[in-house]
Design an enzyme around this catalytic site. Structure first.
Site, mmCIF file in Angstrom:
data_model
loop_
_atom_site.group_PDB
_atom_site.id
_atom_site.type_symbol
_atom_site.label_atom_id
_atom_site.label_comp_id
_atom_site.label_asym_id
_atom_site.label_seq_id
_atom_site.Cartn_x
_atom_site.Cartn_y
_atom_site.Cartn_z
ATOM 1 N N GLU A 139 -38.540 -76.463 -86.380
ATOM 2 C CA GLU A 139 -37.899 -77.169 -87.505
ATOM 3 C C GLU A 139 -37.718 -76.214 -88.673
ATOM 4 O OE1 GLU A 139 -39.977 -80.749 -88.771
ATOM 5 O OE2 GLU A 139 -39.202 -80.493 -90.807
ATOM 6 N N LYS A 152 -41.612 -89.595 -87.826
ATOM 7 C CA LYS A 152 -42.484 -88.601 -88.453
ATOM 8 C C LYS A 152 -43.472 -89.383 -89.339
ATOM 9 C CE LYS A 152 -42.128 -84.905 -91.915
ATOM 10 N NZ LYS A 152 -41.705 -83.497 -91.958
ATOM 11 N N ARG A 169 -34.838 -76.181 -97.474
ATOM 12 C CA ARG A 169 -35.433 -76.039 -98.814
ATOM 13 C C ARG A 169 -35.066 -74.720 -99.446
ATOM 14 N NH1 ARG A 169 -41.617 -77.944 -97.623
ATOM 15 N NH2 ARG A 169 -41.023 -79.405 -96.010
HETATM 16 C C1 3PG Z 1 -43.798 -79.819 -94.965
HETATM 17 O O1 3PG Z 1 -43.155 -80.735 -95.381
HETATM 18 O O2 3PG Z 1 -43.925 -78.737 -95.558
HETATM 19 C C2 3PG Z 1 -44.375 -80.012 -93.628
HETATM 20 O O3 3PG Z 1 -44.838 -81.300 -93.532
HETATM 21 C C3 3PG Z 1 -45.423 -79.029 -93.291
HETATM 22 O O4 3PG Z 1 -46.552 -79.303 -93.997
HETATM 23 P P1 3PG Z 1 -47.709 -78.232 -93.966
HETATM 24 O O5 3PG Z 1 -47.222 -77.041 -94.710
HETATM 25 O O6 3PG Z 1 -48.860 -78.953 -94.642
HETATM 26 O O7 3PG Z 1 -47.987 -77.940 -92.497
#
Ligand code: 3PG
Length: 212
Positions: free
Chosen positions: A45, A133, A49
């Site tokens: 994934e 999710k 961002r």
């Molecule tokens: C996120 O939105 O950054 C993901 O859920 C991953 O989260 P994490 O960095 O806590 O694994």
């Protein structure tokens, strides 16, 4: 089971952990994805961002054999479209909106919307979603919360994400309503910046070996 759910499960069941990536430099995406695939993590994934995200999805989708590039942090219908256009084979959102559900209905690319309360899960069930999710997993109640949903909301499967690491992944993976977990721990920023692909492959292999 609906087509969206079948398609999602066939991707999410490729491995116990879906790497969640924030790609700052599109040039790192291909070697990073290759390192993850070499460790056994194929579904990846890439979150929208950063300005590099769409180029990263495009590069991984077209250049990395064995990878299944997905797009995360999809907040709008426009981003959904852009990600599909770039080659994303699954779409992930931290939540769900009417616009996202509408565009997902029209798309062949499966959508994994986020939920973190019983009512949100129930709303998405009414829309036909069987795989969700659970975000932000640790902050929203963690594995005990999901365990508590497994009887009253049986039939819904989750990919929890947020605050998950090697230390607590098994707590989730051992639950009957968890198909996989998501996490960024397999691609730490410092290793990506250093180009330490060997260590990322090692982390990926360690994650790929996790079982309930
Ligand atoms: C996120 O939105 O950054 C993901 O859920 C991953 O989260 P994490 O960095 O806590 O694994």
């Amino acid at each position: 089971m609906g087509e969206n759910s079948e398609a999602l499960l066939s991707i999410l069941r490729l491995q116990p952990v879906v790497p969640v990536l924030i790609v700052e430099d599109a040039a790192t995406a291909v070697p990073l994805a290759r390192a993850l695939v070499a460790g056994g993590l194929k579904a990846i994934e890439i979150t929208l961002r950063t300005p590099a995200a769409l180029d990263a999805i495009r590069a991984v989708a077209s250049e990395v054999e064995g990878a299944v590039a997905g797009a995360g942090t999809i907040l709008s219908a426009a981003q959904f479209d852009e990600a599909v256009e770039a080659g994303a084979r699954f779409i992930v959102s931290p939540g769900a909106t009417g616009d996202l559900l509408d565009i997902a209905d029209e798309s062949d690319v499966p959508f994994l919307p986020g939920a973190s309360t019983a009512s949100e899960v129930m709303g998405l069930r009414e829309e036909g979603y069987e795989v969700l999710k659970f975000f932000p997993a640790e902050q929203a109640g963690g594995a005990p919360f999901l365990k508590a949903l497994s009887s009253p909301l049986a039939g819904t499967l989750f990919c929890p994400t947020g605050g998950i690491s090697l230390a607590n992944a098994r707590d989730y993976l051992s639950l009957p309503n968890v198909v996989c977990v998501g996490g960024s721990w397999v691609a730490p920023k410092a290793l990506v910046e250093a180009g330490d692909w060997g260590e990322i492959t090692r982390l990926a292999a360690e994650a790929a070996a996790l079982r309930g």
